[in-house]
Design a protein around this motif. Structure first.
Motif, mmCIF file in Angstrom:
data_model
loop_
_atom_site.group_PDB
_atom_site.id
_atom_site.type_symbol
_atom_site.label_atom_id
_atom_site.label_comp_id
_atom_site.label_asym_id
_atom_site.label_seq_id
_atom_site.Cartn_x
_atom_site.Cartn_y
_atom_site.Cartn_z
ATOM 1 N N LYS A 149 -4.142 5.452 4.396
ATOM 2 C CA LYS A 149 -3.499 4.301 4.371
ATOM 3 C C LYS A 149 -3.072 3.454 5.718
ATOM 4 O O LYS A 149 -3.096 2.195 5.881
ATOM 5 C CB LYS A 149 -1.616 4.814 4.272
ATOM 6 C CG LYS A 149 -1.535 5.308 2.722
ATOM 7 C CD LYS A 149 -0.162 5.748 2.647
ATOM 8 C CE LYS A 149 0.189 6.304 1.124
ATOM 9 N NZ LYS A 149 1.505 6.737 0.908
ATOM 10 N N LYS A 186 -6.149 0.949 5.600
ATOM 11 C CA LYS A 186 -5.902 0.147 4.547
ATOM 12 C C LYS A 186 -4.996 -0.986 4.884
ATOM 13 O O LYS A 186 -5.224 -2.006 4.599
ATOM 14 C CB LYS A 186 -5.725 0.836 2.985
ATOM 15 C CG LYS A 186 -5.145 -0.061 2.001
ATOM 16 C CD LYS A 186 -6.719 -0.408 1.400
ATOM 17 C CE LYS A 186 -6.368 -1.040 0.049
ATOM 18 N NZ LYS A 186 -7.501 -1.822 -0.316
ATOM 19 N N SER A 214 3.033 2.404 -2.990
ATOM 20 C CA SER A 214 2.170 2.458 -4.548
ATOM 21 C C SER A 214 0.982 3.167 -4.411
ATOM 22 O O SER A 214 0.469 3.695 -5.518
ATOM 23 C CB SER A 214 1.855 0.880 -5.016
ATOM 24 O OG SER A 214 1.076 0.359 -4.074
ATOM 25 N N LYS A 215 0.362 3.613 -3.397
ATOM 26 C CA LYS A 215 -0.730 4.617 -3.355
ATOM 27 C C LYS A 215 -0.435 5.748 -2.657
ATOM 28 O O LYS A 215 0.413 5.864 -1.921
ATOM 29 C CB LYS A 215 -1.880 3.628 -2.440
ATOM 30 C CG LYS A 215 -1.743 2.257 -2.738
ATOM 31 C CD LYS A 215 -2.885 1.955 -3.990
ATOM 32 C CE LYS A 215 -3.295 0.591 -4.262
ATOM 33 N NZ LYS A 215 -2.806 0.087 -5.252
ATOM 34 N N SER A 216 -1.025 6.761 -2.996
ATOM 35 C CA SER A 216 -1.172 8.235 -2.389
ATOM 36 C C SER A 216 -1.957 8.192 -1.175
ATOM 37 O O SER A 216 -3.250 7.898 -1.220
ATOM 38 C CB SER A 216 -1.667 9.171 -3.507
ATOM 39 O OG SER A 216 -1.525 10.515 -2.873
ATOM 40 N N ASP A 241 -5.460 9.883 -1.588
ATOM 41 C CA ASP A 241 -6.792 9.032 -2.331
ATOM 42 C C ASP A 241 -7.156 7.811 -1.283
ATOM 43 O O ASP A 241 -8.277 7.663 -1.454
ATOM 44 C CB ASP A 241 -6.261 8.151 -3.655
ATOM 45 C CG ASP A 241 -5.409 9.271 -4.615
ATOM 46 O OD1 ASP A 241 -6.114 10.536 -4.557
ATOM 47 O OD2 ASP A 241 -4.467 8.869 -5.302
ATOM 48 N N VAL A 251 0.699 -1.297 -0.055
ATOM 49 C CA VAL A 251 -0.037 0.072 0.072
ATOM 50 C C VAL A 251 0.952 1.304 0.115
ATOM 51 O O VAL A 251 0.637 2.153 -0.774
ATOM 52 C CB VAL A 251 -0.836 -0.089 1.285
ATOM 53 C CG1 VAL A 251 -1.795 1.150 1.315
ATOM 54 C CG2 VAL A 251 -1.890 -1.131 1.165
#
Length: 121
Positions: free
Chosen positions: A53, A56, A45-47, A50, A42
């Motif tokens: 985190k 998630k 690779s993720k902002s 958005d 996570v």
């Protein structure tokens, strides 16, 4: 805890930097490999703009001390900043370090005193 520093529970690197700079304490954390694999899928690779985190990655922030850390951490170091200096290329012992800074955006080095070590049961 996962290996390495995992204290990114704020929404952006800019905010993290400002918060880190004004605080006297910070908490490097070591997480288990199981937790680390979940985070790397996570956080690398993720902002944070958005997605949440922390949610998630199923991490639980703890605010019992003077800085936040995750309850999933195996080890938390409670560190007081003592000094800081610029990471300058003229001080590199290994010139290979330079390749990590193609834009010459060198970091700072913080010298700390470890005040406490928290170890999970």
């Amino acid at each position: 805890m996962e290996q390495g520093l995992r204290n990114n529970i704020y929404p952006s690197a800019e905010i993290n930097g400002r918060i880190f700079e004004c605080k006297k304490l910070f908490y490097p954390q070591l997480l288990s490999e199981r937790v680390e694999k979940n985070i790397h899928g996570v956080c690398g690779s993720k902002s944070g703009r958005d997605i949440d985190k922390v949610k998630k990655c199923n991490l639980t922030p703890c605010f019992d001390e003077k800085a936040p850390y995750f309850t999933q951490a195996d080890i938390v170091l409670v560190c007081r900043k003592m000094a800081k200096s610029k990471f300058e290329p003229e001080n590199f012992i290994d010139s290979a370090v330079e390749k990590n800074y193609p834009e010459k955006d060198y970091h700072y080095i913080y010298y700390v005193e470890i005040e406490k070590v928290l170890i999970s049961d």
